[in-house]
Scaffold this active site. Structure first.
Site, PDB file in Angstrom:
ATOM      1  N   GLY A  80       0.913  -1.327   0.189  1.00 24.78           N
ATOM      2  CA  GLY A  80      -0.014   0.166   0.011  1.00 24.78           C
ATOM      3  C   GLY A  80       0.700   1.221   0.076  1.00 24.78           C
ATOM      4  O   GLY A  80       0.738   2.314  -0.864  1.00 24.78           O
ATOM      5  N   GLU A 122      10.167   4.494   7.090  1.00 28.35           N
ATOM      6  CA  GLU A 122       9.962   3.055   7.075  1.00 28.35           C
ATOM      7  C   GLU A 122      10.770   2.368   8.126  1.00 28.35           C
ATOM      8  O   GLU A 122      11.939   2.615   8.394  1.00 28.35           O
ATOM      9  CB  GLU A 122      10.455   2.347   5.980  1.00 28.35           C
ATOM     10  N   GLY A 124       6.501  -6.321   3.154  1.00 29.19           N
ATOM     11  CA  GLY A 124       6.527  -7.867   3.017  1.00 29.19           C
ATOM     12  C   GLY A 124       6.885  -8.136   1.687  1.00 29.19           C
ATOM     13  O   GLY A 124       7.154  -9.338   1.481  1.00 29.19           O
ATOM     14  N   ALA A 177       6.338 -14.385  -0.921  1.00 28.48           N
ATOM     15  CA  ALA A 177       6.746 -15.593  -2.026  1.00 28.48           C
ATOM     16  C   ALA A 177       6.312 -15.309  -3.248  1.00 28.48           C
ATOM     17  O   ALA A 177       6.213 -16.103  -4.251  1.00 28.48           O
ATOM     18  CB  ALA A 177       6.132 -16.866  -1.641  1.00 28.48           C
ATOM     19  N   VAL A 229       1.674  11.204  15.354  1.00 26.84           N
ATOM     20  CA  VAL A 229       1.002  11.837  14.246  1.00 26.84           C
ATOM     21  C   VAL A 229       0.120  12.755  14.794  1.00 26.84           C
ATOM     22  O   VAL A 229      -1.195  12.074  15.625  1.00 26.84           O
ATOM     23  CB  VAL A 229       0.407  10.955  13.259  1.00 26.84           C
ATOM     24  N   HIS A 260      -1.178 -13.816   6.168  1.00 22.81           N
ATOM     25  CA  HIS A 260      -2.013 -12.986   5.467  1.00 22.81           C
ATOM     26  C   HIS A 260      -2.917 -12.066   6.642  1.00 22.81           C
ATOM     27  O   HIS A 260      -4.076 -12.600   6.715  1.00 22.81           O
ATOM     28  CB  HIS A 260      -2.568 -13.802   4.621  1.00 22.81           C
ATOM     29  N   GLY A 271      -3.237  -3.673   4.138  1.00 22.42           N
ATOM     30  CA  GLY A 271      -3.773  -4.914   4.341  1.00 22.42           C
ATOM     31  C   GLY A 271      -5.046  -4.525   5.346  1.00 22.42           C
ATOM     32  O   GLY A 271      -5.943  -5.279   5.426  1.00 22.42           O
TER      33      GLY A 271
HETATM   34  C1  LIG Z   1       6.905 -15.455   4.535  1.00 23.26           C
HETATM   35  C2  LIG Z   1       5.929 -14.763   3.879  1.00 23.26           C
HETATM   36  C3  LIG Z   1       5.418 -14.850   2.599  1.00 23.26           C
HETATM   37  C4  LIG Z   1       4.257 -14.394   2.018  1.00 23.26           C
HETATM   38  N1  LIG Z   1       3.973 -14.643   0.751  1.00 23.26           N
HETATM   39  C5  LIG Z   1       2.854 -13.976   0.096  1.00 23.26           C
HETATM   40  C6  LIG Z   1       2.588 -14.303  -1.162  1.00 23.26           C
HETATM   41  O1  LIG Z   1       3.180 -15.082  -1.852  1.00 23.26           O
HETATM   42  N2  LIG Z   1       1.715 -13.605  -1.876  1.00 23.26           N
HETATM   43  C7  LIG Z   1       0.920 -12.297  -1.112  1.00 23.26           C
HETATM   44  O2  LIG Z   1       0.115 -11.905  -1.739  1.00 23.26           O
HETATM   45  N3  LIG Z   1       1.190 -12.225   0.149  1.00 23.26           N
HETATM   46  C8  LIG Z   1       2.244 -12.990   0.675  1.00 23.26           C
HETATM   47  N4  LIG Z   1       2.451 -12.576   2.259  1.00 23.26           N
HETATM   48  C9  LIG Z   1       2.088 -11.453   2.492  1.00 23.26           C
HETATM   49  C10 LIG Z   1       2.304 -10.085   2.470  1.00 23.26           C
HETATM   50  O3  LIG Z   1       3.643  -9.929   2.680  1.00 23.26           O
HETATM   51  C11 LIG Z   1       1.473  -9.034   2.897  1.00 23.26           C
HETATM   52  O4  LIG Z   1       0.293  -9.348   2.814  1.00 23.26           O
HETATM   53  C12 LIG Z   1       1.810  -7.793   2.374  1.00 23.26           C
HETATM   54  O5  LIG Z   1       3.034  -7.432   2.504  1.00 23.26           O
HETATM   55  C13 LIG Z   1       0.937  -6.648   3.113  1.00 23.26           C
HETATM   56  O6  LIG Z   1       1.108  -5.525   2.510  1.00 23.26           O
HETATM   57  P1  LIG Z   1       0.848  -4.130   3.547  1.00 23.26           P
HETATM   58  O7  LIG Z   1       1.092  -2.704   2.486  1.00 23.26           O
HETATM   59  O8  LIG Z   1      -0.333  -4.144   4.197  1.00 23.26           O
HETATM   60  O9  LIG Z   1       2.021  -3.833   4.512  1.00 23.26           O
HETATM   61  P2  LIG Z   1       3.575  -4.255   4.567  1.00 23.26           P
HETATM   62  O10 LIG Z   1       4.039  -4.963   3.131  1.00 23.26           O
HETATM   63  O11 LIG Z   1       3.686  -5.499   5.598  1.00 23.26           O
HETATM   64  O12 LIG Z   1       4.268  -3.172   4.655  1.00 23.26           O
HETATM   65  C14 LIG Z   1       4.246  -2.548   5.888  1.00 23.26           C
HETATM   66  C15 LIG Z   1       5.462  -1.901   6.411  1.00 23.26           C
HETATM   67  O13 LIG Z   1       5.234  -0.983   7.197  1.00 23.26           O
HETATM   68  C16 LIG Z   1       6.272  -0.894   8.109  1.00 23.26           C
HETATM   69  N5  LIG Z   1       5.982  -0.271   9.416  1.00 23.26           N
HETATM   70  C17 LIG Z   1       5.027  -0.718  10.292  1.00 23.26           C
HETATM   71  N6  LIG Z   1       4.812   0.206  11.355  1.00 23.26           N
HETATM   72  C18 LIG Z   1       5.652   1.073  11.320  1.00 23.26           C
HETATM   73  C19 LIG Z   1       5.980   2.298  12.013  1.00 23.26           C
HETATM   74  N7  LIG Z   1       5.412   2.641  13.002  1.00 23.26           N
HETATM   75  N8  LIG Z   1       6.644   3.322  11.183  1.00 23.26           N
HETATM   76  C20 LIG Z   1       7.319   3.027  10.245  1.00 23.26           C
HETATM   77  N9  LIG Z   1       7.234   1.943   9.434  1.00 23.26           N
HETATM   78  C21 LIG Z   1       6.258   0.999   9.889  1.00 23.26           C
HETATM   79  C22 LIG Z   1       7.061  -2.357   8.285  1.00 23.26           C
HETATM   80  O14 LIG Z   1       8.244  -2.350   8.685  1.00 23.26           O
HETATM   81  C23 LIG Z   1       6.500  -2.737   6.941  1.00 23.26           C
HETATM   82  O15 LIG Z   1       7.665  -2.652   5.954  1.00 23.26           O
HETATM   83  C24 LIG Z   1       3.776 -13.337   2.803  1.00 23.26           C
HETATM   84  C25 LIG Z   1       4.109 -12.722   4.008  1.00 23.26           C
HETATM   85  C26 LIG Z   1       5.176 -13.581   4.630  1.00 23.26           C
HETATM   86  C27 LIG Z   1       5.692 -12.860   5.998  1.00 23.26           C
END
Ligand SMILES: Cc1cc2nc3c(=O)[nH]c(=O)nc-3n(C[C@H](O)[C@H](O)[C@H](O)COP(=O)(O)OP(=O)(O)OC[C@H]3O[C@@H](n4cnc5c(N)ncnc54)[C@H](O)[C@@H]3O)c2cc1C
Ligand code: SF4
Length: 560
Positions: A27, A46, A97, A102, A244, A484, A517
């Site tokens: 996102g 980050e 993530g 994967a 914030v 997830h 998410g």
């Molecule tokens: C081992 C593994 C395998 C996976 N494989 C798949 C797959 O094959 N396909 C799939 O669709 N999904 C997969 N997922 C799930 C996927 O990674 C997540 O659903 C996705 O990354 C979520 O996206 P997001 O934008 O919600 O947040 P994220 O991608 O988790 O990003 C959030 C970021 O915010 C940062 N953050 C948190 N709090 C703070 C703060 N207070 N200040 C600053 N930064 C902060 C975190 O460090 C993180 O980097 C997998 C997850 C794991 C752990």
């Protein structure tokens, strides 16, 4: 960079940035790029570190570079958080993530738009396809053309079970050579007309969840974030957002926001920093955004956040199983991390997962397969099964329980179910540490035992002559593991039912968005990252170009 040097004179005051994005996952990366493309001055905060092929770990034994627990000097990109109802696996890095994921990017069935609090708030069914197409193009999604031995075993087991026709190759975000051609060849940017970085084709090493050391996996730092930085976005790694709040006493944020960060990897010298901005995009993942918003609501910084915060948290009702075949003649770690899947029934879907050779630490979480009703009876059954296995086949049993060689001999089965069921996260003290509040779970337990998945694992074990395995936390504590975790700030018609409106605007505040998410309002039943990306694309499409912005009227949430 000094915050004071780079101010924007905008409307009612001076700001360091137009938008600050909290988190750089799926996102957050979309938000950063699209806002920068529209002419806004953007910063991304980050918490995790920046990774390159040179500093990524080779195997999971390199704990300090794989695992994220900065208080223990572990500064990797993969984290596990334990709650009473779920164990959540998630990423933490520049690229969120995407560094550890994967790369499986699937579209959920259309029926998800008719479930949950987002139903009827937009014509999702006709709006979303264009955003899925855009997200797929940006992430470089292709049908996987590298089937490894684990994928062939999955197919064989599906055929024996009578569901061979449901076998499919996953859609993956990997730069692959044409089928049959060897990987490992480098090319100038194949995706963005030369504006992106050069890339190398996949060699099928199975290491995607350890980050890709070959430049083949399409992580966010190679697409959205890369392009965002080219358009002037500043990324601040190891910067955890802790505050914030609205500026100048305008309770709804109409005068902009103050954002404070600390260095996430330091124990003592936290290097606090303060920034100002007109708008904020929370994109810290479901868990990260919930935790931050609870903290801000409770401290009085953003008290208007809906009381629905933390409600409707979902998983894909996952269960992790494995089949280990000591002495396997084939190296089961070869292929891409998730190369294929099958549907064992309409709502139950299993994918073949692998870790790269040498990455054996996850085996410490596995044990002999055990079914049965969760609770003490299941633990008793597990102890009985374990004792029986040790008595009947002592050498074979000890062999599957020891870690070395696990990745080469093992197929992980990731089972997901598209069934409704959710829990709640709240902000409370723990009995053993009453000095501070933490994110905690409550509600109904999510099932940890999916009988169809266990049967499938047993079939696969019979085919290979191996041993079917369960996850220890699922048996001992009846706690399912999930990669997830979704929801907690769901899209809804009003603050009485959710936390953001249909354009991801936080109820109660101006120019604040949630794009991760946490906004997902239904169980997708498939890996969620493509949907998170597509939803963020949609949310950002409503924001006008900076030149056309009247900050006062475009970003107020609407109740319906
Ligand atoms: C081992 C593994 C395998 C996976 N494989 C798949 C797959 O094959 N396909 C799939 O669709 N999904 C997969 N997922 C799930 C996927 O990674 C997540 O659903 C996705 O990354 C979520 O996206 P997001 O934008 O919600 O947040 P994220 O991608 O988790 O990003 C959030 C970021 O915010 C940062 N953050 C948190 N709090 C703070 C703060 N207070 N200040 C600053 N930064 C902060 C975190 O460090 C993180 O980097 C997998 C997850 C794991 C752990
Ligand atoms: S299989 Fe290996 S080379 Fe291919 S994307 Fe995954 S880590 Fe990179």
């Amino acid at each position: 960079m000094s915050a004071a040097r780079n101010v924007i004179i905008s409307g009612s005051g001076e700001f360091d940035y137009d938008f600050i994005v909290v988190g750089s996952g799926f996102g957050g990366s979309v938000a950063a790029y699209r806002l920068a493309e529209k002419g806004y001055k953007v910063a991304v905060m980050e918490m995790g570190c920046r990774w390159t092929p040179e500093n990524l770990p080779r195997t999971t034994w390199s704990l300090h570079r794989w695992f994220w627990r900065p208080k223990l000097a572990l500064r990797g990109f993969f984290s596990i958080q334990y709650f009473r109802h779920i164990t959540v696996l998630h990423g933490c890095a520049v690229g969120g993530g995407s560094v550890t994921y994967a790369t499986t990017l699937l579209r959920p069935p259309d029926k998800v738009w008719q479930t949950g609090s987002w139903t009827g708030l937009a014509d999702w069914k006709s709006e979303m396809p264009q955003h899925y197409r855009q997200a797929s193009r940006m992430l470089g999604v292709v049908e996987n053309n590298i089937l490894g031995p684990a994928d062939r075993l999955l197919k064989a087991a599906a055929e024996v079970t009578g569901v061979g026709h449901t076998f499919y190759r996953t859609s993956v975000a990997i730069f692959q050579a044409p089928e049959g051609e060897a990987g490992g060849n480098s090319f100038p940017d194949p995706y963005f007309g030369g504006e992106g970085p050069p890339r190398t084709t996949c060699i099928g090493c199975g290491g995607c969840m350890m980050g890709c050391r070959y430049g083949a996996k399409n992580t966010l730092d190679l697409n959205y974030l890369w392009l965002a930085e080219k358009r002037g976005t500043q990324i601040f790694p190891q910067s955890k957002v802790v505050e914030v709040k609205p500026l100048n006493g305008a309770a709804d944020g109409a005068d902009g926001y103050e954002v404070r960060t600390v260095k996430s990897t330091n124990w003592f010298f936290k290097a606090p920093r303060r920034f100002t901005c007109r708008g904020v995009v929370f994109a810290a993942s479901s868990l990260g955004t919930m935790e931050l918003l609870f903290r801000l609501k409770e401290s009085g910084s953003l008290p208007r956040i809906s009381d629905q915060l933390g409600k409707h948290v979902r998983t894909n009702s996952e269960s992790l199983l494995a089949v280990r075949t000591p002495g396997s003649t084939e190296d089961l770690s070869k292929g891409v991390a998730i190369g294929s899947g099958v549907y064992v029934e309409e709502h139950t879907h299993i994918e073949a997962v692998r870790y790269p050779s040498g990455s054996d630490t996850m085996s410490l979480l596995t044990t002999i397969l055990t079914g049965g009703v969760p609770g003490p009876a299941r633990v008793a059954l597990w102890l009985r099964n374990l004792a029986a296995a040790l008595l009947r086949h002592p050498w074979k049993t000890l062999r599957v329980l020891q870690p070395f060689g696990w990745a080469r001999e093992n197929v992980v089965l990731l089972c997901m179910q598209a069934l409704e069921g959710n829990l709640e996260m709240c902000w409370r003290r723990r009995w053993f540490w009453p000095f501070q509040k933490f994110l905690s779970s409550r509600g109904e337990k999510i099932p940890t035992y999916i009988p169809q998945a266990n049967q499938f694992a047993e079939t696969l074990a019979r085919l290979t002559g191996g041993t079917a395995m369960s996850m220890i936390p699922e048996i001992l504590f009846n706690i399912p593991g999930t990669a997830h975790c979704l929801g907690g700030c769901v899209i809804a018609d009003s603050p009485e039912h959710g936390v953001v409106d249909y354009r991801h605007r936080l109820f109660g505040y101006k120019n604040v968005y949630v794009c991760d998410g946490s906004v997902v309002a239904a169980n997708l039943g498939v890996n969620p990252s493509l949907t998170i990306t597509a939803l963020a694309e949609r949310a950002m499409s409503f924001i006008p170009a900076r030149s056309a912005t009247d900050w006062s009227d475009f970003a107020e949430s609407e109740t319906m």
